[in-house]
Design an enzyme around this catalytic site. Structure first.
Site, short mmCIF file in Angstrom:
data_model
loop_
_atom_site.label_atom_id
_atom_site.label_comp_id
_atom_site.label_asym_id
_atom_site.label_seq_id
_atom_site.Cartn_x
_atom_site.Cartn_y
_atom_site.Cartn_z
CB ALA A 1 -0.93 -0.01 1.21
CB THR B 1 0.24 6.35 0.40
OG1 THR B 1 1.66 6.23 0.28
CG2 THR B 1 -0.29 5.17 1.21
NE ARG C 1 -4.09 -5.93 5.43
CZ ARG C 1 -4.91 -6.65 6.16
NH1 ARG C 1 -4.88 -6.52 7.48
NH2 ARG C 1 -5.76 -7.49 5.63
CD GLN D 1 1.07 -7.05 0.55
OE1 GLN D 1 1.88 -6.16 0.74
NE2 GLN D 1 0.52 -7.73 1.54
CG ASP E 1 -3.76 0.62 -6.76
OD1 ASP E 1 -3.04 0.27 -7.70
OD2 ASP E 1 -3.31 0.86 -5.62
CG HIS F 1 -3.97 -9.62 -2.01
ND1 HIS F 1 -3.25 -8.82 -1.12
CD2 HIS F 1 -3.74 -10.90 -1.61
CE1 HIS F 1 -2.64 -9.60 -0.23
NE2 HIS F 1 -2.91 -10.85 -0.52
CB CYS G 1 -24.39 -11.85 -14.99
SG CYS G 1 -23.92 -12.55 -16.60
CB CYS H 1 -26.70 -15.24 -16.63
SG CYS H 1 -25.55 -15.62 -15.29
CB THR I 1 4.57 -4.38 1.75
OG1 THR I 1 3.90 -5.40 2.51
CG2 THR I 1 5.91 -4.91 1.26
#
Length: 245
Positions: free
Chosen positions: A24, A28, A36, A104, A107, A122, A150, A155, A191
């Protein structure tokens, strides 16, 4: 810190391939909050981890989407742009270095910056997929209604976001592990290395006795394993690395 920056800059110059693990702290400077950090929203309300879980998505997908959009500020996502940390990694690539980014962050800013090999450990906020038929939809569709569905004929299922929710399996670990093992140098940026199994990835560099550097504002539980450790503002450190490089 100056000597560590100079030594790390020399290692970067000498490496042909670099595996970069990012968290992250890289985003920033683009205005995206570090969830976190001491003042982050995961600390502010621990129940949000439950609401962002696979279990809660299946239990109440409608309310899941309401909370998901609030927590991740999806309506603001289009306002974010890559910063000079992202661009620095792209510039190294343009100079002929093989850069493999394992991030991680969800964005999508590494891809937006133009990096060619980005492993989104992630997942990514920019898309969502139908669990029933597998059709993937872009963010513009996700934002058309509070609870995105959807639109394929026959569906209509509620979409699931393409990020790794709490309780979801990590499907990119083997690819990330290979990127670290194949690199000449490991660079970890922004991180705290608290989240598992992401924090296991540096071990593959250390087992291979490869040089490794860590740049993070705060200390991490794994600092003593890195050859180069710089505790400082990431944006400022990148500018120093560019001067030394």
């Amino acid at each position: 810190m100056e000597s560590q920056v100079k030594k790390l800059a020399d290692e970067i110059d000498n490496a042909n391939s670099i595996a970069v693990l990012t968290g992250a702290g890289v985003s920033t400077a683009s205005g995206i909050p570090d969830f976190r950090s001491a003042n982050g929203i995961w600390q502010e309300d621990q129940s949000r981890e439950y609401y962002m879980s696979r279990e809660y998505f299946h239990k109440d997908p409608e309310d899941f989407w309401v909370k998901y959009k609030e927590i991740f500020r999806l309506k603001l996502l289009k306002n974010y742009a890559p910063n000079h940390v992202h661009r620095y990694l792209r510039e190294m690539e343009q100079k002929g270095k093989q850069i493999s980014i394992v991030t991680q962050n969800v964005d999508g800013l590494h891809t937006a910056a133009g990096n060619q090999h980005v492993i989104e450990y992630h997942g990514n906020l920019n898309t969502a997929t139908c669990p029933a038929c597998g059709m993937q939809y872009p963010l513009v569709h996700v934002m058309t209604e509070q609870v995105p569905h959807c639109i394929q004929a026959g569906c209509g299922d509620i979409l699931k976001p393409d990020i790794v929710l709490f309780g979801d399996p990590i499907t990119k670990h083997d690819e990330a592990e290979a990127a670290v093992q194949q690199a000449d140098l490991l660079l970890v940026m922004g991180t705290s290395l608290f989240v598992s199994p992401f924090n296991l990835l540096p071990v593959y560099a250390w087992d291979g006795r490869k040089p490794s550097g860590l740049i993070n504002r705060e200390s991490t539980p794994m600092d003593d394993q890195f050859e180069f450790v710089i505790h400082a503002d990431l944006s400022r450190t990148i500018k120093e690395l560019k001067k030394e490089g």
